[in-house]
Design an enzyme around this catalytic site. Structure first.
Site, PDB file in Angstrom:
ATOM      1  N   GLU A  23      43.517  44.522  49.048  1.00  0.00           N
ATOM      2  CA  GLU A  23      43.585  43.257  48.318  1.00  0.00           C
ATOM      3  C   GLU A  23      42.875  43.385  46.974  1.00  0.00           C
ATOM      4  O   GLU A  23      41.778  43.939  46.875  1.00  0.00           O
ATOM      5  CB  GLU A  23      42.932  42.141  49.142  1.00  0.00           C
ATOM      6  CG  GLU A  23      43.079  40.764  48.498  1.00  0.00           C
ATOM      7  CD  GLU A  23      42.802  39.650  49.484  1.00  0.00           C
ATOM      8  OE1 GLU A  23      43.494  39.603  50.532  1.00  0.00           O
ATOM      9  OE2 GLU A  23      41.892  38.850  49.238  1.00  0.00           O
ATOM     10  N   TYR A  55      44.933  34.494  44.303  1.00  0.00           N
ATOM     11  CA  TYR A  55      45.369  33.395  43.438  1.00  0.00           C
ATOM     12  C   TYR A  55      44.178  32.482  43.222  1.00  0.00           C
ATOM     13  O   TYR A  55      43.588  31.977  44.178  1.00  0.00           O
ATOM     14  CB  TYR A  55      46.482  32.636  44.172  1.00  0.00           C
ATOM     15  CG  TYR A  55      47.313  31.707  43.340  1.00  0.00           C
ATOM     16  CD1 TYR A  55      48.338  32.207  42.530  1.00  0.00           C
ATOM     17  CD2 TYR A  55      47.128  30.330  43.377  1.00  0.00           C
ATOM     18  CE1 TYR A  55      49.147  31.362  41.793  1.00  0.00           C
ATOM     19  CE2 TYR A  55      47.931  29.477  42.646  1.00  0.00           C
ATOM     20  CZ  TYR A  55      48.936  29.995  41.856  1.00  0.00           C
ATOM     21  OH  TYR A  55      49.734  29.150  41.124  1.00  0.00           O
ATOM     22  N   HIS A  83      49.451  36.060  46.630  1.00  0.00           N
ATOM     23  CA  HIS A  83      48.830  34.890  47.245  1.00  0.00           C
ATOM     24  C   HIS A  83      49.303  33.626  46.526  1.00  0.00           C
ATOM     25  O   HIS A  83      49.539  33.627  45.320  1.00  0.00           O
ATOM     26  CB  HIS A  83      47.307  34.967  47.131  1.00  0.00           C
ATOM     27  CG  HIS A  83      46.680  35.970  48.034  1.00  0.00           C
ATOM     28  ND1 HIS A  83      45.477  35.756  48.672  1.00  0.00           N
ATOM     29  CD2 HIS A  83      47.081  37.206  48.422  1.00  0.00           C
ATOM     30  CE1 HIS A  83      45.174  36.816  49.412  1.00  0.00           C
ATOM     31  NE2 HIS A  83      46.125  37.707  49.260  1.00  0.00           N
ATOM     32  N   GLY A 114      44.041  27.137  50.721  1.00  0.00           N
ATOM     33  CA  GLY A 114      43.135  27.341  49.603  1.00  0.00           C
ATOM     34  C   GLY A 114      41.828  26.594  49.793  1.00  0.00           C
ATOM     35  O   GLY A 114      41.718  25.687  50.621  1.00  0.00           O
ATOM     36  N   ASP A 115      40.819  26.996  49.038  1.00  0.00           N
ATOM     37  CA  ASP A 115      39.518  26.332  49.093  1.00  0.00           C
ATOM     38  C   ASP A 115      39.609  24.947  48.461  1.00  0.00           C
ATOM     39  O   ASP A 115      40.473  24.700  47.622  1.00  0.00           O
ATOM     40  CB  ASP A 115      38.466  27.160  48.344  1.00  0.00           C
ATOM     41  CG  ASP A 115      38.136  28.456  49.060  1.00  0.00           C
ATOM     42  OD1 ASP A 115      38.199  28.473  50.301  1.00  0.00           O
ATOM     43  OD2 ASP A 115      37.833  29.450  48.366  1.00  0.00           O
ATOM     44  N   LYS A 174      51.530  27.644  61.854  1.00  0.00           N
ATOM     45  CA  LYS A 174      51.956  28.444  60.710  1.00  0.00           C
ATOM     46  C   LYS A 174      53.036  29.448  61.121  1.00  0.00           C
ATOM     47  O   LYS A 174      53.993  29.686  60.383  1.00  0.00           O
ATOM     48  CB  LYS A 174      50.742  29.147  60.083  1.00  0.00           C
ATOM     49  CG  LYS A 174      49.794  28.166  59.378  1.00  0.00           C
ATOM     50  CD  LYS A 174      48.700  28.844  58.572  1.00  0.00           C
ATOM     51  CE  LYS A 174      47.517  29.261  59.377  1.00  0.00           C
ATOM     52  NZ  LYS A 174      46.349  29.640  58.512  1.00  0.00           N
TER      53      LYS A 174
END
Length: 296
Positions: A23, A55, A83, A114-115, A174
């Site tokens: 990554e 991302y 991402h 995402g955060d 998911k």
């Protein structure tokens, strides 16, 4: 002959052998760009199953994420996975990003909630006209764009999960939406990964789950990183590293040794492979590969 970029990750992983993946994140300047491509060049000979590009929060790195994954698709034999997060985007904007990726030759996406927009630890809020959950993003990617999709999984449960069973059910949702594989947050104990796989299996989530690896090269920074996900470094890990706090080279060497042991334990436990969080450098990953006797 079918090109790997046309296969699902499940199909690629089913071809046998261990999967290794790396990554990277979009660099902020030209020096960072050179460092990134040096790392990619040094790791490409290991023949990774895929490489992913993160991302930024709120789409702050959107253009660079698209540009880097496009360049990987164009200039290397690597399989790029871009991402994408729900943060700060309407569905129309998400569609536009996915169109850009598709036009650039990128057909695999890591779909993430995402955060929170205000950073880790703050409440999650969705964008008006956007999406709230990762499974909604998975569905959008699969149904509107026909891309291959990976998702995140959490060895000790997501920080916002009510409990570990609910966390496993989120992973199943998911998968039901079209996810074909998962990559975990950094694994701190091999037993946490084994527990995650068992919980997933119990709720019918049978997608391949690849453990994420980040060697501890700096104790303080890793403690902060782990804290963001509502976890603590294992006491046994701290006990090995704390005495070396004033000797950075020795601490780094022990961090590599701990990561190597963990990788061996994960592979012995049946993990389909290992996903390395490289921080855009190749040295630590290459050292772990050398310890595991994995050659390019």
């Amino acid at each position: 002959m079918t090109h790997p970029r046309d296969l699902s990750m499940r199909e690629l992983l089913a071809q046998g052998g261990r999967s290794f993946s790396f990554e990277f994140f979009p660099p902020k300047d030209e020096a960072g760009e050179q460092q990134l491509w040096q790392a990619i060049t040094e790791l490409e000979p290991f023949g990774p199953t895929f490489v992913s590009v993160t991302y930024g929060a709120g789409g702050t790195t959107r253009d660079r994420t698209v540009a880097i994954t496009a360049r990987i698709a164009r200039e290397t034999d690597l399989l790029p996975v871009a991402h994408l997060t729900c943060v700060g985007h309407t569905t129309d904007e998400l569609d536009a990003v996915l169109d850009e990726l598709g036009e650039a030759g990128v057909h695999h996406v890591m779909a993430l909630r995402g955060d929170p927009p205000d950073g880790p630890g703050s409440p999650w809020t969705s964008t008006e006209g956007g999406l709230t959950y990762a499974n909604e993003l998975v569905a959008l990617v699969r149904e509107r764009h026909g891309m291959r999709v990976g998702v995140a999984a959490f060895p000790e449960g997501h920080v916002d999960a009510v409990d570990l069973e609910q966390d496993a059910k989120v992973l199943k949702a998911k998968q039901d939406a079209g996810a074909e594989f998962a990559v975990t947050d950094m694994v701190l104990r091999a037993s946490d990964y084994v527990g995650l796989v068992e919980r997933a299996d119990a709720v019918g989530a049978d997608l391949p789950i690849i453990p994420g690896i980040m060697p501890i090269l700096n104790l303080r920074s890793m403690e902060r990183m782990v804290e963001f996900s509502g976890r603590d470094l294992p006491a046994e890990t701290v006990a090995r590293l704390q005495p070396l706090a004033d000797d950075p080279p020795a601490l780094r060497a022990e961090g590599i040794a701990i990561a190597t042991e963990q990788c061996a334990q994960l592979l012995d436990a049946g993990a389909p492979g290992l996903h390395f969080y490289t921080l855009n450098r190749s040295k630590a990953t290459r050292e772990i590969f050398a310890n595991l006797r994995i050659s390019a």
